[in-house]
Design a protein around this motif. Structure first.
Motif, mmCIF file in Angstrom:
data_model
loop_
_atom_site.group_PDB
_atom_site.id
_atom_site.type_symbol
_atom_site.label_atom_id
_atom_site.label_comp_id
_atom_site.label_asym_id
_atom_site.label_seq_id
_atom_site.Cartn_x
_atom_site.Cartn_y
_atom_site.Cartn_z
ATOM 1 N N ILE A 180 -1.072 -7.938 -4.041
ATOM 2 C CA ILE A 180 -2.466 -7.938 -3.580
ATOM 3 C C ILE A 180 -3.144 -9.251 -3.926
ATOM 4 O O ILE A 180 -3.862 -9.839 -3.106
ATOM 5 C CB ILE A 180 -3.225 -6.744 -4.191
ATOM 6 N N ASP A 181 -2.926 -9.747 -5.145
ATOM 7 C CA ASP A 181 -3.542 -11.007 -5.553
ATOM 8 C C ASP A 181 -3.042 -12.173 -4.698
ATOM 9 O O ASP A 181 -3.810 -13.086 -4.369
ATOM 10 C CB ASP A 181 -3.264 -11.273 -7.030
ATOM 11 N N ARG A 182 -1.759 -12.148 -4.337
ATOM 12 C CA ARG A 182 -1.236 -13.202 -3.468
ATOM 13 C C ARG A 182 -1.915 -13.146 -2.101
ATOM 14 O O ARG A 182 -2.222 -14.186 -1.504
ATOM 15 C CB ARG A 182 0.281 -13.071 -3.299
ATOM 16 N N GLN A 183 -2.154 -11.951 -1.614
ATOM 17 C CA GLN A 183 -2.827 -11.806 -0.321
ATOM 18 C C GLN A 183 -4.276 -12.286 -0.398
ATOM 19 O O GLN A 183 -4.781 -12.911 0.541
ATOM 20 C CB GLN A 183 -2.753 -10.346 0.124
ATOM 21 N N LEU A 184 -4.944 -11.998 -1.506
ATOM 22 C CA LEU A 184 -6.313 -12.500 -1.672
ATOM 23 C C LEU A 184 -6.343 -14.018 -1.714
ATOM 24 O O LEU A 184 -7.226 -14.664 -1.132
ATOM 25 C CB LEU A 184 -6.932 -11.918 -2.940
ATOM 26 N N ARG A 185 -5.353 -14.611 -2.398
ATOM 27 C CA ARG A 185 -5.283 -16.076 -2.426
ATOM 28 C C ARG A 185 -4.988 -16.634 -1.033
ATOM 29 O O ARG A 185 -5.528 -17.676 -0.647
ATOM 30 C CB ARG A 185 -4.230 -16.533 -3.428
ATOM 31 N N GLU A 186 -4.150 -15.940 -0.288
ATOM 32 C CA GLU A 186 -3.855 -16.381 1.077
ATOM 33 C C GLU A 186 -5.105 -16.332 1.947
ATOM 34 O O GLU A 186 -5.334 -17.228 2.773
ATOM 35 C CB GLU A 186 -2.758 -15.503 1.674
ATOM 36 N N LEU B 78 -9.042 -4.917 0.208
ATOM 37 C CA LEU B 78 -8.120 -5.228 -0.883
ATOM 38 C C LEU B 78 -8.818 -5.139 -2.241
ATOM 39 O O LEU B 78 -8.255 -4.611 -3.208
ATOM 40 C CB LEU B 78 -7.530 -6.628 -0.686
ATOM 41 N N CYS B 79 -10.038 -5.656 -2.321
ATOM 42 C CA CYS B 79 -10.769 -5.630 -3.590
ATOM 43 C C CYS B 79 -11.145 -4.205 -3.984
ATOM 44 O O CYS B 79 -11.216 -3.878 -5.176
ATOM 45 C CB CYS B 79 -12.028 -6.502 -3.490
ATOM 46 N N GLU B 80 -11.374 -3.357 -3.009
ATOM 47 C CA GLU B 80 -11.701 -1.972 -3.289
ATOM 48 C C GLU B 80 -10.433 -1.182 -3.654
ATOM 49 O O GLU B 80 -10.450 -0.311 -4.521
ATOM 50 C CB GLU B 80 -12.360 -1.361 -2.048
ATOM 51 N N TYR B 81 -9.353 -1.535 -3.000
ATOM 52 C CA TYR B 81 -8.097 -0.821 -3.207
ATOM 53 C C TYR B 81 -7.468 -1.149 -4.555
ATOM 54 O O TYR B 81 -6.835 -0.292 -5.186
ATOM 55 C CB TYR B 81 -7.133 -1.197 -2.081
ATOM 56 N N PHE C 78 0.840 -1.187 0.000
ATOM 57 C CA PHE C 78 0.000 0.000 0.000
ATOM 58 C C PHE C 78 0.885 1.249 0.000
ATOM 59 O O PHE C 78 1.525 1.546 1.012
ATOM 60 C CB PHE C 78 -0.883 0.053 1.255
ATOM 61 N N PRO C 79 0.954 1.999 -1.089
ATOM 62 C CA PRO C 79 1.690 3.263 -1.060
ATOM 63 C C PRO C 79 1.062 4.195 -0.024
ATOM 64 O O PRO C 79 -0.124 4.109 0.286
ATOM 65 C CB PRO C 79 1.522 3.820 -2.479
ATOM 66 N N ARG C 80 1.876 5.100 0.514
ATOM 67 C CA ARG C 80 1.354 5.998 1.547
ATOM 68 C C ARG C 80 0.243 6.869 0.998
ATOM 69 O O ARG C 80 -0.707 7.201 1.692
ATOM 70 C CB ARG C 80 2.493 6.849 2.101
ATOM 71 N N HIS C 81 0.382 7.316 -0.250
ATOM 72 C CA HIS C 81 -0.663 8.123 -0.900
ATOM 73 C C HIS C 81 -0.934 7.501 -2.257
ATOM 74 O O HIS C 81 -0.298 7.847 -3.248
ATOM 75 C CB HIS C 81 -0.223 9.576 -1.060
ATOM 76 N N PRO C 82 -1.857 6.502 -2.329
ATOM 77 C CA PRO C 82 -2.041 5.775 -3.571
ATOM 78 C C PRO C 82 -2.521 6.632 -4.726
ATOM 79 O O PRO C 82 -2.306 6.290 -5.869
ATOM 80 C CB PRO C 82 -3.086 4.718 -3.209
ATOM 81 N N TYR C 83 -3.169 7.743 -4.448
ATOM 82 C CA TYR C 83 -3.548 8.655 -5.510
ATOM 83 C C TYR C 83 -3.825 10.018 -4.893
ATOM 84 O O TYR C 83 -4.165 10.124 -3.725
ATOM 85 C CB TYR C 83 -4.779 8.168 -6.274
ATOM 86 N N ARG C 84 -3.672 11.054 -5.688
ATOM 87 C CA ARG C 84 -3.892 12.402 -5.183
ATOM 88 C C ARG C 84 -5.354 12.795 -5.415
ATOM 89 O O ARG C 84 -5.840 12.753 -6.530
ATOM 90 C CB ARG C 84 -2.968 13.396 -5.890
ATOM 91 N N MET C 85 -5.983 13.173 -4.342
ATOM 92 C CA MET C 85 -7.374 13.590 -4.452
ATOM 93 C C MET C 85 -7.654 14.494 -3.262
ATOM 94 O O MET C 85 -8.162 14.072 -2.243
ATOM 95 C CB MET C 85 -8.314 12.388 -4.434
ATOM 96 N N ASP C 86 -7.238 15.739 -3.371
ATOM 97 C CA ASP C 86 -7.365 16.693 -2.276
ATOM 98 C C ASP C 86 -6.673 16.176 -1.018
ATOM 99 O O ASP C 86 -7.141 16.392 0.101
ATOM 100 C CB ASP C 86 -8.839 16.992 -1.976
ATOM 101 N N GLY C 87 -5.592 15.420 -1.215
ATOM 102 C CA GLY C 87 -4.803 14.948 -0.089
ATOM 103 C C GLY C 87 -5.429 13.818 0.682
ATOM 104 O O GLY C 87 -4.977 13.468 1.763
ATOM 105 N N SER C 88 -6.498 13.192 0.169
ATOM 106 C CA SER C 88 -7.146 12.113 0.911
ATOM 107 C C SER C 88 -7.317 10.913 0.013
ATOM 108 O O SER C 88 -6.964 10.925 -1.147
ATOM 109 C CB SER C 88 -8.523 12.575 1.429
ATOM 110 N N ALA C 89 -7.870 9.853 0.583
ATOM 111 C CA ALA C 89 -8.112 8.628 -0.181
ATOM 112 C C ALA C 89 -9.551 8.200 -0.004
ATOM 113 O O ALA C 89 -9.849 7.055 0.288
ATOM 114 C CB ALA C 89 -7.160 7.529 0.289
ATOM 115 N N ASP C 90 -10.483 9.147 -0.174
ATOM 116 C CA ASP C 90 -11.893 8.864 0.077
ATOM 117 C C ASP C 90 -12.622 8.307 -1.128
ATOM 118 O O ASP C 90 -13.823 8.131 -1.087
ATOM 119 C CB ASP C 90 -12.623 10.139 0.526
ATOM 120 N N GLY C 91 -11.916 8.066 -2.211
ATOM 121 C CA GLY C 91 -12.614 7.657 -3.424
ATOM 122 C C GLY C 91 -12.438 6.214 -3.766
ATOM 123 O O GLY C 91 -12.587 5.834 -4.915
ATOM 124 N N MET C 92 -12.085 5.362 -2.794
ATOM 125 C CA MET C 92 -11.778 3.967 -3.114
ATOM 126 C C MET C 92 -13.061 3.193 -3.369
ATOM 127 O O MET C 92 -13.513 2.409 -2.547
ATOM 128 C CB MET C 92 -10.984 3.337 -1.973
#
Length: 424
Positions: A188-194, A407-410, A7-21
């Protein structure tokens, strides 16, 4: 242990938040996602379409030519054959029956090597200056709502496909983005399989623990008689109440007067409390099918399609003809113990089932099932131990499902951010 370092610290820029997942393909994020930093071009200008070379093979035809070459359908590899129609690098994009509106599943796939493609997937060869891995990622971020025809079987025609707007960063950026996404999404896919492995292991452990607590490992049904215990037929422990189904086309028979349970409303795993089903009856419907209402504190067991599911009634209910309600008539039995015992008895009930169309256990066969009953104090102790274990497993399952949802949303949000040049 789930690895969160992908998980990157800021996966995308959106007004400095991550509310759009939220889902990216079916209609965009709930929050405002900035437009792509890159110019776009129609897909038709970026690829050569090789659809004319496709040859569909059904399952029987594929079985007659087994091999190691992937056979690709609308949603991925559907089998393997002995020779190829194409050789990569290629991008495979679903044409019809692909999950165009499911943000969790991919509709585009990159493949480098020999492959056979059927007629449900577009075969695209990236032109010079286009990285195929990036293109597949980009196609998995698009919204297809305005480009897909059909309702029951969505179809992306070649003409509409060619007009899809695809982000076009410089080739060097394409390769860097594809490399980063391949790395993060693989983790992420490996974690979902786990999580899948953990869920399967937990289910196997739970079943083994219940079986061992109720019926010693390796013992044949009904198991050894414990000290002070007895073996009694089910019909001497319960009053067996049948059910019915009113005319499904008569709306007057259906309402909210009486809860009504079918086999599908009972838990597929260990027993659980139930107080309603997917549908309920009106008073007229109850009278029409001559079903009875049983009070809370009874058991419901499915006796048809499938046999052996068990629920405990937490409210008054009626049942369909695919179930039997079991009302305890004895005072020396514990309802939770009996529910677990009948859950363990499911394989034995299926073995005794008759019927020519589908397996079914009739009332006489159910009443004759032998129940090995320890003294009431022992029943309660065993039930308490097992139900505490089930509560622990349920809490762990809930935590796994929450993590799976994150994970599926991210996953699509991460891909969208990288493809559009918004990842930091």
């Amino acid at each position: 242990m789930i690895d969160t370092s992908c998980f990157p610290r800021h996966p995308y820029r959106m007004d400095g938040s991550a509310d759009g997942m939220q889902q990216a393909r079916g209609g965009g994020f709930a929050g405002h996602m900035h437009a792509s930093c890159w110019p776009t071009a129609p897909l038709g200008a970026l690829v050569d379409c090789l659809d004319a070379g496709r040859v569909p093979l059904n399952r029987a035809q594929r079985a007659r030519c087994p091999g190691a070459v992937p056979y690709h359908g609308a949603s991925g590899v559907a089998g393997y054959v002995d020779r190829a129609l194409f050789d990569g690098p290629l991008v495979l994009l679903g044409e019809d029956s692909a999950p165009f509106f499911d943000s969790v599943r991919d509709v585009a796939f990159f493949h480098d090597g020999p492959i056979w493609a059927g007629n449900h997937v577009h075969v695209l060869r990236p032109r010079i200056g286009v990285d195929g891995r990036f293109l597949a990622h980009a196609l998995n971020t698009l919204s297809y709502a305005a480009y897909v025809d059909g309702t029951t079987r969505p179809k992306l025609t070649r003409a509409r496909m060619n007009s899809l707007p695809v982000p076009c960063p410089p080739l060097q950026n394409q390769r860097a983005i594809a490399q980063a996404l391949d790395h993060h999404l693989d983790r992420i896919d490996r974690q979902l399989r786990e999580l899948d492995v953990q869920a399967m292991t937990a289910s196997e452990y739970t079943q083994a623990a219940i079986h061992h607590a109720l019926l010693l490992s390796g013992a044949a049904w009904p198991g050894p008689v414990p000290a002070g215990g007895t073996i009694r037929p089910l019909g001497s422990v319960f009053d067996i109440v049948g059910g019915g189904t009113p005319a499904t086309g008569n709306a007057a028979c259906w309402g909210h007067d009486v809860a009504w349970l079918t086999p599908a409303d009972l838990p597929a795993g260990p027993p659980a409390w139930v107080d309603h089903g997917a549908r309920s009856l009106s008073a007229m419907g109850l009278a029409a099918c001559r079903a009875a209402v049983v009070e809370a504190g009874a058991l419901v067991v499915s006796t048809r399609a499938p046999v052996g599911r068990v629920g405990m009634t937490a409210a008054p209910v009626s049942v369909s003809q695919g179930c039997k309600a079991l009302v305890p008539r004895a005072a020396d039995v514990d309802l939770r113990f009996l529910a677990l015992l009948l859950h363990v008895a499911a394989p034995e009930l299926r073995r005794r089932a008759g019927g020519s169309v589908f397996p079914e256990v009739d009332t006489r066969t159910l009443a004759s099932l032998e129940l090995c009953l320890p003294p009431l104090r022992r029943q309660r102790a065993v039930a308490q131990e097992v139900w505490e274990m089930l509560d622990r497993q349920a809490r762990r399952a809930y935590a796994r499902e929450r993590l799976r949802a994150v994970l599926c949303e991210y996953r699509p949000a991460l891909r969208q951010a990288h493809v559009n040049g918004q990842a930091t």
